[in-house]
Design a protein around this motif. Structure first.
Motif, PDB file in Angstrom:
ATOM      1  N   UNK A  26       3.641  -4.705   0.627  1.00  0.00           N
ATOM      2  CA  UNK A  26       2.344  -5.209   1.059  1.00  0.00           C
ATOM      3  C   UNK A  26       1.441  -5.432  -0.137  1.00  0.00           C
ATOM      4  N   UNK A  27       0.372  -6.185   0.062  1.00  0.00           N
ATOM      5  CA  UNK A  27      -0.613  -6.412  -0.989  1.00  0.00           C
ATOM      6  C   UNK A  27      -1.636  -5.288  -0.984  1.00  0.00           C
ATOM      7  N   UNK A  28      -1.962  -4.790  -2.165  1.00  0.00           N
ATOM      8  CA  UNK A  28      -2.980  -3.754  -2.289  1.00  0.00           C
ATOM      9  C   UNK A  28      -4.181  -4.314  -3.027  1.00  0.00           C
ATOM     10  N   UNK A  29      -5.339  -3.734  -2.748  1.00  0.00           N
ATOM     11  CA  UNK A  29      -6.570  -4.090  -3.447  1.00  0.00           C
ATOM     12  C   UNK A  29      -7.192  -2.821  -4.013  1.00  0.00           C
ATOM     13  N   UNK A  30      -7.979  -2.973  -5.059  1.00  0.00           N
ATOM     14  CA  UNK A  30      -8.621  -1.821  -5.690  1.00  0.00           C
ATOM     15  C   UNK A  30      -9.715  -1.269  -4.780  1.00  0.00           C
ATOM     16  N   UNK A  31      -9.971   0.027  -4.923  1.00  0.00           N
ATOM     17  CA  UNK A  31     -11.016   0.682  -4.148  1.00  0.00           C
ATOM     18  C   UNK A  31     -10.571   1.090  -2.755  1.00  0.00           C
ATOM     19  N   UNK A  32      -9.287   1.073  -2.486  1.00  0.00           N
ATOM     20  CA  UNK A  32      -8.750   1.441  -1.169  1.00  0.00           C
ATOM     21  C   UNK A  32      -7.727   2.562  -1.314  1.00  0.00           C
ATOM     22  N   UNK A  33      -7.511   3.268  -0.222  1.00  0.00           N
ATOM     23  CA  UNK A  33      -6.458   4.270  -0.129  1.00  0.00           C
ATOM     24  C   UNK A  33      -5.476   3.802   0.927  1.00  0.00           C
ATOM     25  N   UNK A  34      -4.204   4.083   0.704  1.00  0.00           N
ATOM     26  CA  UNK A  34      -3.150   3.689   1.622  1.00  0.00           C
ATOM     27  C   UNK A  34      -2.372   4.929   2.023  1.00  0.00           C
ATOM     28  N   UNK A  35      -2.225   5.133   3.332  1.00  0.00           N
ATOM     29  CA  UNK A  35      -1.534   6.313   3.845  1.00  0.00           C
ATOM     30  C   UNK A  35      -0.348   5.832   4.680  1.00  0.00           C
ATOM     31  N   UNK A  36       0.845   6.319   4.349  1.00  0.00           N
ATOM     32  CA  UNK A  36       2.036   5.957   5.097  1.00  0.00           C
ATOM     33  C   UNK A  36       2.253   7.033   6.142  1.00  0.00           C
ATOM     34  N   UNK A  37       1.720   6.797   7.339  1.00  0.00           N
ATOM     35  CA  UNK A  37       1.803   7.779   8.423  1.00  0.00           C
ATOM     36  C   UNK A  37       3.256   8.073   8.774  1.00  0.00           C
ATOM     37  N   UNK A  38       3.565   9.340   8.946  1.00  0.00           N
ATOM     38  CA  UNK A  38       4.915   9.757   9.287  1.00  0.00           C
ATOM     39  C   UNK A  38       5.817   9.963   8.079  1.00  0.00           C
ATOM     40  N   UNK A  39       5.360   9.563   6.895  1.00  0.00           N
ATOM     41  CA  UNK A  39       6.176   9.697   5.694  1.00  0.00           C
ATOM     42  C   UNK A  39       5.528  10.558   4.630  1.00  0.00           C
ATOM     43  N   UNK A  40       4.345  11.102   4.898  1.00  0.00           N
ATOM     44  CA  UNK A  40       3.735  12.064   3.992  1.00  0.00           C
ATOM     45  C   UNK A  40       3.335  11.509   2.641  1.00  0.00           C
ATOM     46  N   UNK A  41       2.938  10.243   2.579  1.00  0.00           N
ATOM     47  CA  UNK A  41       2.573   9.633   1.310  1.00  0.00           C
ATOM     48  C   UNK A  41       1.193   9.001   1.417  1.00  0.00           C
ATOM     49  N   UNK A  42       0.365   9.256   0.430  1.00  0.00           N
ATOM     50  CA  UNK A  42      -0.955   8.622   0.329  1.00  0.00           C
ATOM     51  C   UNK A  42      -1.128   8.141  -1.099  1.00  0.00           C
ATOM     52  N   UNK A  43      -1.649   6.939  -1.247  1.00  0.00           N
ATOM     53  CA  UNK A  43      -1.835   6.309  -2.545  1.00  0.00           C
ATOM     54  C   UNK A  43      -3.288   5.857  -2.656  1.00  0.00           C
ATOM     55  N   UNK A  44      -3.969   6.265  -3.726  1.00  0.00           N
ATOM     56  CA  UNK A  44      -5.367   5.871  -3.966  1.00  0.00           C
ATOM     57  C   UNK A  44      -5.390   4.886  -5.132  1.00  0.00           C
ATOM     58  N   UNK A  45      -5.952   3.713  -4.896  1.00  0.00           N
ATOM     59  CA  UNK A  45      -6.052   2.674  -5.924  1.00  0.00           C
ATOM     60  C   UNK A  45      -7.520   2.573  -6.318  1.00  0.00           C
ATOM     61  N   UNK A  46      -7.916   3.115  -7.485  1.00  0.00           N
ATOM     62  CA  UNK A  46      -9.333   3.076  -7.858  1.00  0.00           C
ATOM     63  C   UNK A  46      -9.775   1.669  -8.265  1.00  0.00           C
ATOM     64  N   UNK A  47     -11.071   1.439  -8.200  1.00  0.00           N
ATOM     65  CA  UNK A  47     -11.629   0.175  -8.684  1.00  0.00           C
ATOM     66  C   UNK A  47     -11.302   0.061 -10.169  1.00  0.00           C
ATOM     67  N   UNK A  48     -10.845  -1.110 -10.568  1.00  0.00           N
ATOM     68  CA  UNK A  48     -10.464  -1.341 -11.955  1.00  0.00           C
ATOM     69  C   UNK A  48      -8.993  -1.099 -12.234  1.00  0.00           C
ATOM     70  N   UNK A  49      -8.226  -0.606 -11.231  1.00  0.00           N
ATOM     71  CA  UNK A  49      -6.798  -0.340 -11.440  1.00  0.00           C
ATOM     72  C   UNK A  49      -5.978  -1.631 -11.461  1.00  0.00           C
ATOM     73  N   UNK A  50      -6.431  -2.619 -10.730  1.00  0.00           N
ATOM     74  CA  UNK A  50      -5.749  -3.913 -10.718  1.00  0.00           C
ATOM     75  C   UNK A  50      -6.401  -4.778 -11.788  1.00  0.00           C
ATOM     76  N   UNK A  51      -5.611  -5.419 -12.643  1.00  0.00           N
ATOM     77  CA  UNK A  51      -6.182  -6.228 -13.725  1.00  0.00           C
ATOM     78  C   UNK A  51      -7.224  -7.218 -13.203  1.00  0.00           C
TER      79      UNK A  51
END
Length: 164
Positions: free
Chosen positions: A63-88
């Motif tokens: 999937x496409x990610x954008x900065x300043x968002x968090x992504x949680x994979x429900x049922x798989x125990x994974x959360x990813x935080x993408x801070x502002x400025x992380x994407x070029x």
């Protein structure tokens, strides 16, 4: 869907607990939970292909990610935080691919024990700032000795060599 067991020995109890936690085989979809968090939820479609040789992939999503968002994979125990400025700055988003596996041709450091799924995460671009990855694990009691190990999904030979 059913997964065929390829081993004749009893399954590791830690892996069995992780399988109960992960609770399925399938792919996933993305929907918004709140303004800053997006949830990746499982669908009941089979995985038709995996780009990982030697890894038994139980779930995957791209999937496409954008900065300043968090992504949680429900049922798989994974959360990813993408801070502002992380994407070029020349990009508004980038494509992220996550695959989860519980078994495969893996070699872990001595005395290491798997306490979560193995997550294979790749991004179409290099992050400009560090991102935060949170993993739910299947341990009981003492957790002070937990550590992450990593392997390259582009490794040319198998088994995958996991290192701290």
């Amino acid at each position: 869907l059913r997964r065929e067991e390829r081993h004749t020995q009893q399954p590791d109890p830690e892996v069995a607990r992780c399988e109960q936690l992960l609770n399925c085989v399938g792919s996933a979809s993305l929907h918004e939970v709140s303004g800053n968090e997006l949830a990746l939820t499982q669908t009941q479609q089979p995985i038709t292909s995996s780009y990982l040789r030697g890894a038994d992939v139980i779930a995957q999503i791209s999937f496409n990610i954008v900065a300043g968002k968090s992504y949680m994979w429900k049922g798989y125990g994974l959360r990813l935080h993408i801070p502002i400025g992380a994407i070029p700055p020349n990009l508004s988003s980038c494509t992220l691919r996550i695959q989860a596996s519980l078994s495969g041709q893996f070699e872990f450091p001595e005395n290491a024990q798997l306490v979560s799924a193995v997550y294979w995460i790749s991004c179409a671009t290099k992050f400009s700032k560090p991102v935060t990855l949170e993993l739910q694990h299947c341990t009981v009691g003492q957790t002070s000795s937990l550590q992450f190990v990593r392997a390259q999904c582009t490794q040319k030979t198998l088994p995958y060599q996991f290192k701290p």
